[in-house]
Design a protein around this motif. Structure first.
Motif, PDB file in Angstrom:
ATOM      1  N   GLN A 261       0.836  -1.202   0.000  1.00 52.30           N
ATOM      2  CA  GLN A 261       0.000   0.000   0.000  1.00 52.30           C
ATOM      3  C   GLN A 261       0.871   1.252   0.000  1.00 52.30           C
ATOM      4  OE1 GLN A 261      -3.978   0.665   0.515  1.00 52.30           O
ATOM      5  NE2 GLN A 261      -2.710   1.937  -0.793  1.00 52.30           N
ATOM      6  N   LYS A 262       1.908   1.249   0.837  1.00 52.57           N
ATOM      7  CA  LYS A 262       2.818   2.395   0.890  1.00 52.57           C
ATOM      8  C   LYS A 262       3.571   2.561  -0.424  1.00 52.57           C
ATOM      9  CE  LYS A 262       3.630   2.272   5.903  1.00 52.57           C
ATOM     10  NZ  LYS A 262       4.645   2.091   6.969  1.00 52.57           N
ATOM     11  N   ALA A 263       3.931   1.421  -1.038  1.00 55.36           N
ATOM     12  CA  ALA A 263       4.694   1.479  -2.290  1.00 55.36           C
ATOM     13  C   ALA A 263       3.906   2.171  -3.394  1.00 55.36           C
ATOM     14  CB  ALA A 263       5.093   0.077  -2.724  1.00 55.36           C
ATOM     15  N   ILE A 264       2.578   2.082  -3.361  1.00 49.37           N
ATOM     16  CA  ILE A 264       1.748   2.749  -4.374  1.00 49.37           C
ATOM     17  C   ILE A 264       1.967   4.259  -4.316  1.00 49.37           C
ATOM     18  CG2 ILE A 264      -0.644   3.282  -5.024  1.00 49.37           C
ATOM     19  CD1 ILE A 264      -1.392   0.456  -4.139  1.00 49.37           C
ATOM     20  N   PHE A 265       2.204   4.777  -3.115  1.00 49.54           N
ATOM     21  CA  PHE A 265       2.383   6.221  -2.945  1.00 49.54           C
ATOM     22  C   PHE A 265       3.844   6.651  -3.107  1.00 49.54           C
ATOM     23  CE2 PHE A 265      -1.817   5.801  -1.293  1.00 49.54           C
ATOM     24  CZ  PHE A 265      -2.410   7.052  -1.419  1.00 49.54           C
ATOM     25  N   GLY A 266       4.765   5.678  -3.158  1.00 46.97           N
ATOM     26  CA  GLY A 266       6.168   6.026  -3.341  1.00 46.97           C
ATOM     27  C   GLY A 266       6.671   6.917  -2.219  1.00 46.97           C
ATOM     28  N   ALA A 267       7.400   7.965  -2.597  1.00 48.14           N
ATOM     29  CA  ALA A 267       7.965   8.873  -1.600  1.00 48.14           C
ATOM     30  C   ALA A 267       6.891   9.639  -0.843  1.00 48.14           C
ATOM     31  CB  ALA A 267       8.924   9.852  -2.281  1.00 48.14           C
ATOM     32  N   ALA A 268       5.680   9.708  -1.389  1.00 48.85           N
ATOM     33  CA  ALA A 268       4.582  10.409  -0.708  1.00 48.85           C
ATOM     34  C   ALA A 268       4.015   9.600   0.453  1.00 48.85           C
ATOM     35  CB  ALA A 268       3.471  10.737  -1.704  1.00 48.85           C
ATOM     36  N   ALA A 269       4.449   8.348   0.629  1.00 44.63           N
ATOM     37  CA  ALA A 269       3.929   7.501   1.706  1.00 44.63           C
ATOM     38  C   ALA A 269       4.208   8.101   3.082  1.00 44.63           C
ATOM     39  CB  ALA A 269       4.525   6.103   1.607  1.00 44.63           C
ATOM     40  N   ASP A 270       5.263   8.924   3.183  1.00 48.11           N
ATOM     41  CA  ASP A 270       5.583   9.537   4.475  1.00 48.11           C
ATOM     42  C   ASP A 270       4.480  10.477   4.952  1.00 48.11           C
ATOM     43  OD1 ASP A 270       7.979   8.183   4.562  1.00 48.11           O
ATOM     44  OD2 ASP A 270       9.131   9.827   3.689  1.00 48.11           O
ATOM     45  N   ASP A 271       3.640  10.953   4.038  1.00 45.27           N
ATOM     46  CA  ASP A 271       2.571  11.883   4.399  1.00 45.27           C
ATOM     47  C   ASP A 271       1.253  11.181   4.705  1.00 45.27           C
ATOM     48  OD1 ASP A 271       4.066  14.309   4.106  1.00 45.27           O
ATOM     49  OD2 ASP A 271       3.944  14.060   1.933  1.00 45.27           O
ATOM     50  N   LEU A 272       1.203   9.853   4.550  1.00 46.04           N
ATOM     51  CA  LEU A 272      -0.035   9.136   4.817  1.00 46.04           C
ATOM     52  C   LEU A 272      -0.353   9.132   6.318  1.00 46.04           C
ATOM     53  CD1 LEU A 272       0.394   6.013   2.476  1.00 46.04           C
ATOM     54  CD2 LEU A 272      -1.273   7.860   2.195  1.00 46.04           C
ATOM     55  N   PRO A 273      -1.636   9.122   6.686  1.00 44.19           N
ATOM     56  CA  PRO A 273      -2.026   9.078   8.106  1.00 44.19           C
ATOM     57  C   PRO A 273      -1.923   7.651   8.653  1.00 44.19           C
ATOM     58  CG  PRO A 273      -3.989   9.156   6.741  1.00 44.19           C
ATOM     59  CD  PRO A 273      -2.819   9.263   5.794  1.00 44.19           C
ATOM     60  N   TYR A 274      -0.706   7.149   8.724  1.00 42.87           N
ATOM     61  CA  TYR A 274      -0.471   5.756   9.096  1.00 42.87           C
ATOM     62  C   TYR A 274      -0.435   5.606  10.610  1.00 42.87           C
ATOM     63  CZ  TYR A 274       1.968   1.303   9.628  1.00 42.87           C
ATOM     64  OH  TYR A 274       2.311   0.034  10.003  1.00 42.87           O
ATOM     65  N   PHE A 275      -1.054   4.517  11.089  1.00 41.34           N
ATOM     66  CA  PHE A 275      -1.003   4.202  12.516  1.00 41.34           C
ATOM     67  C   PHE A 275      -0.492   2.776  12.673  1.00 41.34           C
ATOM     68  CE2 PHE A 275      -2.339   2.936  16.703  1.00 41.34           C
ATOM     69  CZ  PHE A 275      -2.116   4.089  17.456  1.00 41.34           C
ATOM     70  N   GLU A 276       0.558   2.615  13.481  1.00 40.47           N
ATOM     71  CA  GLU A 276       1.185   1.314  13.707  1.00 40.47           C
ATOM     72  C   GLU A 276       0.427   0.544  14.790  1.00 40.47           C
ATOM     73  OE1 GLU A 276       2.960  -1.921  13.593  1.00 40.47           O
ATOM     74  OE2 GLU A 276       3.853  -0.419  12.249  1.00 40.47           O
ATOM     75  N   CYS A 277      -0.069  -0.639  14.407  1.00 40.26           N
ATOM     76  CA  CYS A 277      -0.853  -1.450  15.340  1.00 40.26           C
ATOM     77  C   CYS A 277      -0.020  -2.460  16.116  1.00 40.26           C
ATOM     78  CB  CYS A 277      -1.969  -2.182  14.581  1.00 40.26           C
ATOM     79  SG  CYS A 277      -3.306  -1.099  14.024  1.00 40.26           S
ATOM     80  N   SER A 278       1.256  -2.619  15.759  1.00 40.92           N
ATOM     81  CA  SER A 278       2.126  -3.565  16.484  1.00 40.92           C
ATOM     82  C   SER A 278       3.369  -2.851  16.979  1.00 40.92           C
ATOM     83  CB  SER A 278       2.508  -4.735  15.565  1.00 40.92           C
ATOM     84  OG  SER A 278       1.387  -5.494  15.212  1.00 40.92           O
ATOM     85  N   PRO A 279       3.203  -1.841  17.825  1.00 41.30           N
ATOM     86  CA  PRO A 279       4.373  -1.068  18.262  1.00 41.30           C
ATOM     87  C   PRO A 279       5.319  -1.859  19.161  1.00 41.30           C
ATOM     88  CG  PRO A 279       2.437  -0.418  19.511  1.00 41.30           C
ATOM     89  CD  PRO A 279       1.964  -1.363  18.439  1.00 41.30           C
TER      90      PRO A 279
END
Length: 292
Positions: free
Chosen positions: A221-239
């Motif tokens: 999913q992140k790869a689809i956005f490439g370098a823009a993936a850093d701006d996605l509202p991502y939340f880590e569920c396995s911290p």
């Protein structure tokens, strides 16, 4: 008075010395053949979309095999490993002088060892997972390095190892840095402005992309956005690690699949296209224009 004809005497031609024939390095051949069997099996299962033995869905091995670190420059890492073992086998079987052949074999095996160690550490640190097939290949190339080290032919005395390792070490270090850069996107194209705008819009409007660091589809999913993936509202569920419980925020949202998108009152399971995310978040995908 007739002259006596003198017959010229030619010196007999010296026979061309026969090129010495050297026996193959059978120990190295055997180890590299075993490495080819291991990596060849992984290549076949990858190309036939099969599952290697002991790599059931969701297992530690499966997570590694499905991760972005399982490919390099668009090809399976197992195929690169098979190629390296094949080159080692060819060099071991060539009739070359032992000192020169040994240097080539040791350098190739040493690079393979560093490459395998790097991928093993990445799997452990980044994915909290280990692939036992990969570990078997690591053990094989380690056996090659150890065997070759203790079977070094008699060479000139002096600081051999220092000079030898310095030359090979610099080459391996450069290759390792380049490899790390490829996996970490150092050579990626700049972020697509349209994807970057969509990612920022999703973040600004309260959308959430729930995922886990070990989840292969989250990486896709992140790869689809490439370098823009850093701006996605991502939340880590396995911290706290792959085998630890879900983060409270994920558990309270009943997140059971990764990735899961929550956009307003809508839940979306699995990988989403930018067009779908734009539609659900009311981003004007078709009419978007870069700011002047």
């Amino acid at each position: 008075m007739a002259r006596k004809s003198r017959s010229r005497k030619h010196a007999p031609a010296k026979p061309t010395p026969a090129r010495p024939r050297y026996a193959p390095d059978w120990i190295t051949l055997g180890l590299s053949a075993f490495g080819m069997l291991v990596t060849g099996y992984l290549v076949i299962t990858t190309l036939t979309t099969g599952t290697p033995v002991g790599c059931g869905v969701g297992s530690s091995c499966d997570i590694v095999q499905q991760s972005r670190w399982s490919t390099l420059l668009g090809l399976p890492v197992a195929l690169w490993g098979f190629g390296l073992y094949l080159v080692i086998a060819l060099v071991a079987g060539l009739g070359r002088a032992r000192p020169k052949r040994w240097q080539q074999l040791w350098a190739l095996s040493f690079f393979g060892l560093i490459f395998s160690l790097y991928l093993t550490l990445v799997g452990w640190l980044e994915l909290d997972a280990l692939c036992w097939w990969c570990t078997l290949s690591l053990a094989t190339v380690l056996a090659l390095v150890i065997t070759l080290t203790f079977r070094r032919p008699g060479l000139d005395e002096g600081p051999f190892w220092g000079n030898f390792l310095l030359g090979r070490g610099v080459t391996v270090a450069v290759l390792l840095v380049a490899l790390h850069g490829i996996y970490n996107g150092w050579f990626e194209a700049p972020a697509d402005p349209k994807l970057e705008a969509l990612a920022q819009h999703l973040d600004r409007t309260g959308a959430t992309f729930y995922g886990a660091f070990w989840c292969p589809t989250c990486q896709d999913q992140k790869a689809i956005f490439g370098a823009a993936a850093d701006d996605l509202p991502y939340f880590e569920c396995s911290p706290n690690g792959r085998n630890a419980g879900l983060a409270f925020e994920c558990a309270s949202e009943n997140i059971s699949n990764f990735p899961t998108w929550v956009i307003g009152s809508r839940r979306l399971d699995g990988i989403q296209t930018p067009e779908d995310l734009a539609r659900y978040s009311r981003f004007d995908w078709e009419g978007w224009q870069p700011p002047e």
